[in-house]
Design a protein around this motif. Structure first.
Motif, PDB file in Angstrom:
ATOM      1  N   UNK A 159      27.755  28.230  40.419  1.00 56.52           N
ATOM      2  CA  UNK A 159      28.804  28.737  39.625  1.00 56.52           C
ATOM      3  C   UNK A 159      29.833  28.154  39.048  1.00 56.52           C
ATOM      4  N   UNK A 163      34.333  29.460  39.210  1.00 58.62           N
ATOM      5  CA  UNK A 163      34.676  28.841  40.295  1.00 58.62           C
ATOM      6  C   UNK A 163      36.501  28.488  40.396  1.00 58.62           C
ATOM      7  N   UNK A 166      39.540  30.438  39.882  1.00 58.40           N
ATOM      8  CA  UNK A 166      38.666  31.383  40.903  1.00 58.40           C
ATOM      9  C   UNK A 166      40.308  30.484  41.974  1.00 58.40           C
ATOM     10  N   UNK A 167      39.727  29.304  41.637  1.00 59.06           N
ATOM     11  CA  UNK A 167      40.321  28.294  42.324  1.00 59.06           C
ATOM     12  C   UNK A 167      41.972  27.574  42.167  1.00 59.06           C
TER      13      UNK A 167
ATOM     14  N   UNK B 129      38.797  32.916  47.548  1.00 60.79           N
ATOM     15  CA  UNK B 129      38.129  31.197  46.450  1.00 60.79           C
ATOM     16  C   UNK B 129      37.433  29.922  47.793  1.00 60.79           C
ATOM     17  N   UNK B 136      29.339  28.715  47.495  1.00 63.42           N
ATOM     18  CA  UNK B 136      28.134  28.055  46.952  1.00 63.42           C
ATOM     19  C   UNK B 136      28.366  26.723  46.580  1.00 63.42           C
TER      20      UNK B 136
END
Lengths: 223, 247
Positions: A159, A163, A166-167, B129, B136
Protein backbone atom coordinates in the motif's frame (compact mmCIF):
# COMPACT_ATOMS: atom_id res chain seq x y z
CA UNK A 1 33.58 18.61 -7.35
CA UNK A 2 33.44 14.86 -7.65
CA UNK A 3 30.30 14.96 -5.50
CA UNK A 4 28.62 17.51 -7.77
CA UNK A 5 29.47 15.42 -10.84
CA UNK A 6 27.96 12.29 -9.27
CA UNK A 7 24.83 14.18 -8.26
CA UNK A 8 24.47 15.62 -11.74
CA UNK A 9 24.84 12.17 -13.32
CA UNK A 10 21.88 10.92 -11.29
CA UNK A 11 19.79 14.00 -12.03
CA UNK A 12 20.59 13.76 -15.75
CA UNK A 13 19.66 10.07 -15.77
CA UNK A 14 16.27 10.94 -14.25
CA UNK A 15 15.72 13.75 -16.74
CA UNK A 16 16.49 11.42 -19.68
CA UNK A 17 14.18 8.73 -18.30
CA UNK A 18 11.42 11.30 -17.87
CA UNK A 19 12.00 12.79 -21.33
CA UNK A 20 11.61 9.34 -22.91
CA UNK A 21 8.85 7.85 -20.76
CA UNK A 22 6.88 11.02 -19.88
CA UNK A 23 5.50 9.37 -16.77
CA UNK A 24 5.72 12.13 -14.19
CA UNK A 25 5.43 15.77 -15.26
CA UNK A 26 2.54 15.55 -17.73
CA UNK A 27 0.07 13.46 -15.67
CA UNK A 28 0.94 15.26 -12.44
CA UNK A 29 0.41 18.62 -14.13
CA UNK A 30 -3.04 17.60 -15.31
CA UNK A 31 -3.80 16.43 -11.77
CA UNK A 32 -2.64 19.75 -10.26
CA UNK A 33 -4.90 21.71 -12.60
CA UNK A 34 -7.81 19.38 -11.81
CA UNK A 35 -7.38 20.14 -8.11
CA UNK A 36 -7.72 23.85 -8.97
CA UNK A 37 -10.95 23.10 -10.83
CA UNK A 38 -12.33 21.16 -7.85
CA UNK A 39 -11.48 24.08 -5.57
CA UNK A 40 -13.34 26.44 -7.82
CA UNK A 41 -16.52 24.50 -7.12
CA UNK A 42 -15.73 23.71 -3.50
CA UNK A 43 -15.03 27.31 -2.47
CA UNK A 44 -16.78 29.35 -5.22
CA UNK A 45 -14.21 32.13 -5.05
CA UNK A 46 -15.13 35.69 -5.93
CA UNK A 47 -12.73 38.44 -6.98
CA UNK A 48 -12.76 39.87 -3.45
CA UNK A 49 -11.87 36.73 -1.48
CA UNK A 50 -9.52 35.14 -3.99
CA UNK A 51 -6.30 36.67 -2.57
CA UNK A 52 -7.13 35.08 0.82
CA UNK A 53 -8.09 31.69 -0.62
CA UNK A 54 -5.43 31.48 -3.33
CA UNK A 55 -2.38 30.50 -1.22
CA UNK A 56 -4.27 27.60 0.31
CA UNK A 57 -5.66 26.45 -3.02
CA UNK A 58 -2.24 26.62 -4.68
CA UNK A 59 -0.39 24.78 -1.93
CA UNK A 60 -2.97 22.05 -1.49
CA UNK A 61 -2.72 21.49 -5.23
CA UNK A 62 1.11 21.43 -5.08
CA UNK A 63 1.19 19.16 -2.04
CA UNK A 64 -1.11 16.56 -3.63
CA UNK A 65 0.64 16.80 -6.98
CA UNK A 66 4.05 16.71 -5.31
CA UNK A 67 3.36 13.52 -3.40
CA UNK A 68 2.30 11.78 -6.63
CA UNK A 69 5.41 12.95 -8.40
CA UNK A 70 7.78 11.90 -5.60
CA UNK A 71 6.08 8.51 -5.39
CA UNK A 72 6.43 7.91 -9.13
CA UNK A 73 10.14 8.70 -9.05
CA UNK A 74 10.87 5.82 -6.69
CA UNK A 75 8.22 3.36 -7.88
CA UNK A 76 9.91 3.57 -11.29
CA UNK A 77 13.28 2.62 -9.77
CA UNK A 78 11.70 -0.20 -7.84
CA UNK A 79 9.60 -1.69 -10.65
CA UNK A 80 12.56 -2.17 -12.93
CA UNK A 81 14.88 -3.23 -10.12
CA UNK A 82 17.08 -0.30 -11.05
CA UNK A 83 17.32 0.73 -7.40
CA UNK A 84 19.84 -2.10 -7.06
CA UNK A 85 21.81 -0.64 -9.94
CA UNK A 86 21.82 2.74 -8.22
CA UNK A 87 22.98 1.19 -4.96
CA UNK A 88 25.76 -0.71 -6.70
CA UNK A 89 26.98 2.36 -8.56
CA UNK A 90 30.17 3.85 -7.09
CA UNK A 91 28.57 6.96 -5.58
CA UNK A 92 28.04 7.81 -1.94
CA UNK A 93 24.54 7.49 -0.46
CA UNK A 94 24.52 11.24 0.15
CA UNK A 95 25.15 11.87 -3.56
CA UNK A 96 22.40 9.42 -4.43
CA UNK A 97 19.96 11.17 -2.10
CA UNK A 98 20.92 14.65 -3.29
CA UNK A 99 20.50 13.56 -6.91
CA UNK A 100 17.08 12.07 -6.27
CA UNK A 101 16.02 15.14 -4.29
CA UNK A 102 17.14 17.49 -7.07
CA UNK A 103 15.37 15.55 -9.79
CA UNK A 104 12.20 15.60 -7.70
CA UNK A 105 12.69 19.35 -7.23
CA UNK A 106 13.01 19.77 -10.99
CA UNK A 107 9.89 17.71 -11.81
CA UNK A 108 7.67 19.29 -9.15
CA UNK A 109 9.10 22.70 -10.02
CA UNK A 110 8.19 22.17 -13.68
CA UNK A 111 4.61 21.31 -12.68
CA UNK A 112 4.42 24.40 -10.47
CA UNK A 113 5.81 26.72 -13.13
CA UNK A 114 2.95 25.78 -15.44
CA UNK A 115 0.26 25.52 -12.74
CA UNK A 116 0.81 29.06 -11.41
CA UNK A 117 -0.02 30.91 -14.67
CA UNK A 118 -2.95 28.54 -15.31
CA UNK A 119 -4.19 29.33 -11.82
CA UNK A 120 -3.74 33.07 -12.40
CA UNK A 121 -5.71 32.95 -15.63
CA UNK A 122 -8.52 30.81 -14.15
CA UNK A 123 -8.84 33.02 -11.08
CA UNK A 124 -7.99 36.37 -12.71
CA UNK A 125 -4.80 37.13 -10.83
CA UNK A 126 -1.50 38.71 -11.83
CA UNK A 127 0.10 36.16 -14.20
CA UNK A 128 3.30 35.32 -12.29
CA UNK A 129 4.46 37.47 -9.36
CA UNK A 130 8.28 37.22 -9.56
CA UNK A 131 8.77 36.83 -5.79
CA UNK A 132 6.65 33.69 -5.95
CA UNK A 133 9.55 31.98 -7.75
CA UNK A 134 11.69 32.28 -4.62
CA UNK A 135 8.93 30.83 -2.42
CA UNK A 136 8.29 27.99 -4.87
CA UNK A 137 11.99 27.15 -5.03
CA UNK A 138 12.55 27.15 -1.25
CA UNK A 139 9.35 25.33 -0.32
CA UNK A 140 9.68 22.72 -3.06
CA UNK A 141 13.28 22.02 -1.99
CA UNK A 142 12.14 21.19 1.53
CA UNK A 143 9.21 19.20 0.18
CA UNK A 144 11.49 17.18 -2.12
CA UNK A 145 13.96 16.46 0.68
CA UNK A 146 11.23 15.05 2.94
CA UNK A 147 9.49 13.42 -0.03
CA UNK A 148 12.58 11.65 -1.35
CA UNK A 149 13.46 9.97 1.93
CA UNK A 150 9.90 8.88 2.65
CA UNK A 151 9.32 7.70 -0.92
CA UNK A 152 12.45 5.56 -0.67
CA UNK A 153 11.05 4.27 2.62
CA UNK A 154 7.52 3.68 1.37
CA UNK A 155 8.55 1.45 -1.55
CA UNK A 156 9.43 -1.15 1.09
CA UNK A 157 5.82 -1.35 2.22
CA UNK A 158 2.62 -2.70 0.77
CA UNK A 159 0.00 0.00 0.00
CA UNK A 160 2.84 2.41 -0.73
CA UNK A 161 0.63 4.96 -2.49
CA UNK A 162 -1.27 5.62 0.71
CA UNK A 163 1.68 5.14 3.07
CA UNK A 164 3.71 7.92 1.45
CA UNK A 165 1.34 10.81 2.20
CA UNK A 166 0.62 9.38 5.66
CA UNK A 167 4.33 9.48 6.45
CA UNK A 168 5.18 12.65 4.68
CA UNK A 169 2.41 15.17 5.37
CA UNK A 170 2.76 15.38 9.18
CA UNK A 171 6.51 15.94 8.82
CA UNK A 172 6.34 18.47 6.01
CA UNK A 173 3.72 20.70 7.73
CA UNK A 174 6.24 23.41 8.78
CA UNK A 175 7.28 23.88 5.14
CA UNK A 176 3.65 24.12 4.02
CA UNK A 177 2.81 26.66 6.74
CA UNK A 178 5.69 28.92 5.74
CA UNK A 179 4.98 28.54 2.04
CA UNK A 180 1.29 29.39 2.45
CA UNK A 181 2.06 32.43 4.59
CA UNK A 182 4.76 33.76 2.25
CA UNK A 183 2.47 33.23 -0.77
CA UNK A 184 -0.37 35.02 1.04
CA UNK A 185 1.87 38.05 1.62
CA UNK A 186 2.81 38.11 -2.07
CA UNK A 187 -0.73 37.71 -3.39
CA UNK A 188 -2.32 40.24 -1.03
CA UNK A 189 0.61 42.66 -1.65
CA UNK A 190 1.18 43.03 2.11
CA UNK A 191 4.38 44.69 3.39
CA UNK A 192 7.35 42.51 2.46
CA UNK A 193 8.95 42.64 5.92
CA UNK A 194 7.01 39.64 7.22
CA UNK A 195 7.77 37.69 4.09
CA UNK A 196 11.52 37.83 4.74
CA UNK A 197 10.87 36.09 8.07
CA UNK A 198 8.94 33.31 6.34
CA UNK A 199 11.64 32.93 3.69
CA UNK A 200 14.26 32.65 6.43
CA UNK A 201 12.13 29.98 8.09
CA UNK A 202 11.89 28.11 4.80
CA UNK A 203 15.68 28.18 4.42
CA UNK A 204 16.04 26.89 7.98
CA UNK A 205 13.52 24.06 7.41
CA UNK A 206 15.20 23.14 4.12
CA UNK A 207 18.56 22.81 5.86
CA UNK A 208 17.16 20.80 8.79
CA UNK A 209 15.18 18.40 6.60
CA UNK A 210 17.94 18.03 4.02
CA UNK A 211 20.58 17.19 6.63
CA UNK A 212 18.41 14.71 8.56
CA UNK A 213 17.17 13.05 5.37
CA UNK A 214 20.61 12.83 3.76
CA UNK A 215 22.01 11.08 6.83
CA UNK A 216 18.99 8.80 7.29
CA UNK A 217 18.88 7.81 3.60
CA UNK A 218 21.78 5.42 4.11
CA UNK A 219 19.68 3.36 6.51
CA UNK A 220 16.62 3.38 4.29
CA UNK A 221 18.05 1.86 1.13
CA UNK A 222 20.66 -0.54 2.52
CA UNK A 223 20.00 -4.22 1.88
CA UNK B 1 19.23 -7.44 32.46
CA UNK B 2 17.74 -10.81 31.70
CA UNK B 3 14.10 -11.62 31.05
CA UNK B 4 13.85 -13.18 34.51
CA UNK B 5 14.94 -9.94 36.17
CA UNK B 6 12.53 -7.93 34.09
CA UNK B 7 9.66 -10.26 34.95
CA UNK B 8 10.52 -10.04 38.63
CA UNK B 9 10.58 -6.22 38.55
CA UNK B 10 7.30 -6.32 36.68
CA UNK B 11 5.57 -8.45 39.27
CA UNK B 12 6.73 -5.99 41.93
CA UNK B 13 5.62 -2.99 39.88
CA UNK B 14 2.08 -4.19 39.33
CA UNK B 15 0.87 -3.72 42.96
CA UNK B 16 2.76 -0.40 43.12
CA UNK B 17 0.90 0.82 40.03
CA UNK B 18 -2.43 -0.43 41.33
CA UNK B 19 -2.01 1.31 44.69
CA UNK B 20 -0.64 4.41 42.96
CA UNK B 21 -3.62 4.74 40.62
CA UNK B 22 -6.04 4.36 43.56
CA UNK B 23 -4.11 7.00 45.51
CA UNK B 24 -4.11 9.41 42.56
CA UNK B 25 -7.85 8.88 42.05
CA UNK B 26 -8.49 9.71 45.68
CA UNK B 27 -6.15 12.70 45.66
CA UNK B 28 -7.42 14.15 42.38
CA UNK B 29 -11.13 13.59 42.97
CA UNK B 30 -11.39 13.99 46.72
CA UNK B 31 -8.41 15.56 48.33
CA UNK B 32 -7.39 18.29 45.88
CA UNK B 33 -9.09 21.64 46.54
CA UNK B 34 -11.81 22.89 44.18
CA UNK B 35 -10.39 25.26 41.59
CA UNK B 36 -12.23 28.58 41.97
CA UNK B 37 -12.83 29.61 38.36
CA UNK B 38 -13.13 26.26 36.57
CA UNK B 39 -14.78 24.12 39.22
CA UNK B 40 -14.66 20.33 39.18
CA UNK B 41 -13.77 20.20 35.47
CA UNK B 42 -10.28 21.29 36.39
CA UNK B 43 -9.65 17.88 37.99
CA UNK B 44 -9.15 16.35 34.54
CA UNK B 45 -5.88 18.26 34.64
CA UNK B 46 -4.44 15.62 37.01
CA UNK B 47 -4.85 13.04 34.26
CA UNK B 48 -4.28 15.21 31.23
CA UNK B 49 -0.82 16.52 32.19
CA UNK B 50 0.61 13.16 33.34
CA UNK B 51 -0.57 11.30 30.20
CA UNK B 52 0.85 14.04 27.97
CA UNK B 53 4.13 13.80 29.83
CA UNK B 54 4.10 9.97 29.57
CA UNK B 55 3.50 10.22 25.82
CA UNK B 56 6.54 12.41 25.46
CA UNK B 57 8.68 10.10 27.62
CA UNK B 58 7.55 7.10 25.55
CA UNK B 59 8.42 8.79 22.25
CA UNK B 60 11.79 9.77 23.66
CA UNK B 61 12.35 6.07 24.40
CA UNK B 62 11.38 5.30 20.78
CA UNK B 63 13.85 7.92 19.56
CA UNK B 64 16.76 6.63 21.64
CA UNK B 65 16.09 2.94 20.96
CA UNK B 66 15.68 3.63 17.22
CA UNK B 67 19.13 5.22 17.14
CA UNK B 68 20.58 2.32 19.14
CA UNK B 69 18.87 -0.18 16.83
CA UNK B 70 20.39 1.40 13.72
CA UNK B 71 23.85 1.44 15.32
CA UNK B 72 23.90 -1.91 17.10
CA UNK B 73 21.36 -3.89 15.04
CA UNK B 74 20.27 -5.80 18.08
CA UNK B 75 16.64 -6.93 17.98
CA UNK B 76 16.02 -5.96 21.59
CA UNK B 77 16.21 -2.23 20.72
CA UNK B 78 13.61 -2.79 18.06
CA UNK B 79 11.36 -4.57 20.56
CA UNK B 80 11.76 -1.67 22.96
CA UNK B 81 11.03 0.86 20.20
CA UNK B 82 7.80 -0.77 19.10
CA UNK B 83 6.63 -1.25 22.68
CA UNK B 84 7.26 2.37 23.58
CA UNK B 85 5.69 3.57 20.33
CA UNK B 86 2.43 1.72 20.95
CA UNK B 87 2.15 3.03 24.49
CA UNK B 88 3.20 6.52 23.44
CA UNK B 89 0.41 6.45 20.90
CA UNK B 90 -2.07 5.30 23.56
CA UNK B 91 -0.94 8.10 25.89
CA UNK B 92 -1.15 10.69 23.11
CA UNK B 93 -4.68 9.52 22.31
CA UNK B 94 -5.65 9.87 25.97
CA UNK B 95 -3.98 13.26 26.11
CA UNK B 96 -5.88 14.50 23.06
CA UNK B 97 -9.22 13.13 24.28
CA UNK B 98 -8.85 14.46 27.83
CA UNK B 99 -7.70 17.81 26.43
CA UNK B 100 -10.72 18.05 24.14
CA UNK B 101 -13.09 17.16 27.00
CA UNK B 102 -11.40 19.73 29.21
CA UNK B 103 -11.28 22.40 26.51
CA UNK B 104 -14.99 22.59 25.81
CA UNK B 105 -16.19 23.72 29.28
CA UNK B 106 -13.07 25.83 29.99
CA UNK B 107 -12.34 27.63 26.72
CA UNK B 108 -15.78 27.14 25.21
CA UNK B 109 -14.28 25.29 22.23
CA UNK B 110 -13.26 21.69 21.63
CA UNK B 111 -10.14 22.52 19.76
CA UNK B 112 -7.73 25.41 19.14
CA UNK B 113 -5.02 25.32 16.46
CA UNK B 114 -2.52 26.29 19.09
CA UNK B 115 1.16 25.16 18.91
CA UNK B 116 0.81 22.56 21.64
CA UNK B 117 -2.40 21.03 20.30
CA UNK B 118 -1.31 21.10 16.68
CA UNK B 119 2.08 19.52 17.36
CA UNK B 120 0.45 16.86 19.55
CA UNK B 121 -2.01 15.99 16.79
CA UNK B 122 0.76 15.75 14.20
CA UNK B 123 2.87 13.72 16.62
CA UNK B 124 -0.06 11.32 16.95
CA UNK B 125 -0.23 10.99 13.16
CA UNK B 126 3.51 10.40 12.81
CA UNK B 127 3.40 7.47 15.22
CA UNK B 128 0.27 6.04 13.61
CA UNK B 129 2.30 5.99 10.39
CA UNK B 130 5.20 4.48 12.34
CA UNK B 131 3.09 1.51 13.41
CA UNK B 132 1.53 1.18 9.95
CA UNK B 133 4.92 0.96 8.28
CA UNK B 134 5.81 -1.90 10.61
CA UNK B 135 2.53 -3.67 9.90
CA UNK B 136 2.63 -3.18 6.12
CA UNK B 137 6.33 -3.69 5.44
CA UNK B 138 7.16 -6.26 2.80
CA UNK B 139 9.68 -8.03 5.06
CA UNK B 140 9.82 -7.98 8.86
CA UNK B 141 13.49 -6.95 9.07
CA UNK B 142 12.98 -4.07 6.69
CA UNK B 143 9.97 -2.87 8.64
CA UNK B 144 12.08 -2.48 11.77
CA UNK B 145 14.70 -0.49 9.94
CA UNK B 146 12.17 1.78 8.21
CA UNK B 147 10.33 2.30 11.49
CA UNK B 148 13.59 3.24 13.22
CA UNK B 149 14.18 5.96 10.63
CA UNK B 150 10.64 7.30 11.19
CA UNK B 151 11.15 7.11 14.97
CA UNK B 152 14.16 9.41 14.63
CA UNK B 153 12.82 11.85 12.02
CA UNK B 154 9.39 11.97 13.69
CA UNK B 155 10.78 12.88 17.08
CA UNK B 156 13.09 15.53 15.63
CA UNK B 157 10.14 16.96 13.72
CA UNK B 158 7.88 17.59 16.72
CA UNK B 159 9.74 20.71 18.01
CA UNK B 160 10.04 22.01 14.43
CA UNK B 161 6.26 21.75 14.02
CA UNK B 162 5.78 23.40 17.42
CA UNK B 163 7.86 26.43 16.55
CA UNK B 164 6.41 26.79 13.09
CA UNK B 165 2.93 27.01 14.63
CA UNK B 166 4.19 29.49 17.26
CA UNK B 167 5.35 31.68 14.38
CA UNK B 168 2.17 31.15 12.42
CA UNK B 169 0.18 32.43 15.40
CA UNK B 170 2.49 35.32 16.25
CA UNK B 171 2.00 36.81 12.83
CA UNK B 172 -1.70 36.06 12.63
CA UNK B 173 -3.09 36.16 16.17
CA UNK B 174 -6.16 33.98 16.51
CA UNK B 175 -9.28 35.50 18.02
CA UNK B 176 -9.65 32.72 20.57
CA UNK B 177 -8.98 32.18 24.21
CA UNK B 178 -5.47 30.87 24.70
CA UNK B 179 -4.92 28.10 27.23
CA UNK B 180 -4.14 30.11 30.32
CA UNK B 181 -1.81 29.07 33.09
CA UNK B 182 -3.54 27.68 36.12
CA UNK B 183 -2.73 29.19 39.48
CA UNK B 184 -1.42 26.10 41.24
CA UNK B 185 -1.71 25.98 44.98
CA UNK B 186 0.69 23.83 46.99
CA UNK B 187 -1.68 20.87 47.36
CA UNK B 188 -2.62 20.96 43.67
CA UNK B 189 1.05 20.81 42.73
CA UNK B 190 1.47 17.86 45.08
CA UNK B 191 -1.39 15.96 43.41
CA UNK B 192 0.04 16.73 39.99
CA UNK B 193 3.48 15.55 41.05
CA UNK B 194 2.14 12.31 42.56
CA UNK B 195 0.01 11.64 39.52
CA UNK B 196 2.93 12.26 37.15
CA UNK B 197 5.16 9.89 39.08
CA UNK B 198 2.47 7.19 39.18
CA UNK B 199 1.75 7.52 35.45
CA UNK B 200 5.46 7.37 34.61
CA UNK B 201 5.91 4.17 36.64
CA UNK B 202 2.77 2.75 35.06
CA UNK B 203 4.12 3.64 31.62
CA UNK B 204 7.35 1.79 32.28
CA UNK B 205 5.41 -1.19 33.61
CA UNK B 206 3.32 -1.32 30.45
CA UNK B 207 6.33 -0.82 28.18
CA UNK B 208 8.21 -3.68 29.83
CA UNK B 209 5.14 -5.96 29.62
CA UNK B 210 4.79 -5.11 25.95
CA UNK B 211 8.53 -5.63 25.49
CA UNK B 212 8.32 -9.15 26.92
CA UNK B 213 5.35 -9.88 24.67
CA UNK B 214 7.24 -8.64 21.60
CA UNK B 215 10.24 -10.73 22.61
CA UNK B 216 8.09 -13.84 23.00
CA UNK B 217 6.34 -13.20 19.67
CA UNK B 218 9.61 -12.83 17.86
CA UNK B 219 11.14 -15.90 19.49
CA UNK B 220 8.02 -17.90 18.62
CA UNK B 221 8.31 -16.82 15.00
CA UNK B 222 11.92 -18.05 14.92
CA UNK B 223 10.91 -21.37 16.48
CA UNK B 224 8.10 -21.86 13.98
CA UNK B 225 10.46 -21.15 11.11
CA UNK B 226 13.09 -23.64 12.30
CA UNK B 227 10.39 -26.24 12.90
CA UNK B 228 9.03 -25.75 9.41
CA UNK B 229 12.50 -26.03 7.94
CA UNK B 230 13.20 -29.19 9.90
CA UNK B 231 9.91 -30.69 8.74
CA UNK B 232 10.75 -29.85 5.18
CA UNK B 233 14.21 -31.35 5.50
CA UNK B 234 12.69 -34.52 6.95
CA UNK B 235 10.21 -34.74 4.08
CA UNK B 236 12.95 -34.31 1.48
CA UNK B 237 15.06 -36.94 3.23
CA UNK B 238 12.09 -39.32 3.21
CA UNK B 239 11.48 -38.81 -0.51
CA UNK B 240 15.16 -39.52 -1.18
CA UNK B 241 14.99 -42.72 0.85
CA UNK B 242 11.81 -43.82 -0.97
CA UNK B 243 13.44 -43.24 -4.35
CA UNK B 244 16.55 -45.13 -3.32
CA UNK B 245 14.37 -48.05 -2.20
CA UNK B 246 12.40 -48.06 -5.46
CA UNK B 247 15.65 -48.42 -7.38
Amino acid sequence: MEFARQVWTIVWKDIIVEARSRQIVAPVLVFAVLVLVIFNFALSPTSSNIPQLAPGVLWVSFTFAGVLSVNRSFVLENENGSILGLMLSPVSREALFTGKMLSNLIFIGAVELVTVPVFSVLFNQELFPPMLLVVLFLATSGFSAVGSIFAALAINTRFREIMLPLLMFPVVVPVIISAVKATEIILTSSPAGDMIKWLEMLVAFDLIFFLIAAVAFEYVIEE
Amino acid sequence: MTTKHLEKINSLLLPVCFAGVLLVMYMALGWAPLETTEGHVQRIFYVHVPVSWSAFVAFFVVFVSSILFLIKRSEKWDWLAVSAAELGLLMTTLSLISGIIWGRPTWGVWWVWDPRLTSTLLMWMIYVAYLMVRAYSSEAGRGSRMAAVIGIIGFADVPVVYYSVVWWQNIHPQPLIRPGNLELTGSMALVLLTSTIVFTIFLFYLISRRFLLEKATSELAVMKRTLREEEQDARIAKIKIDRAENK
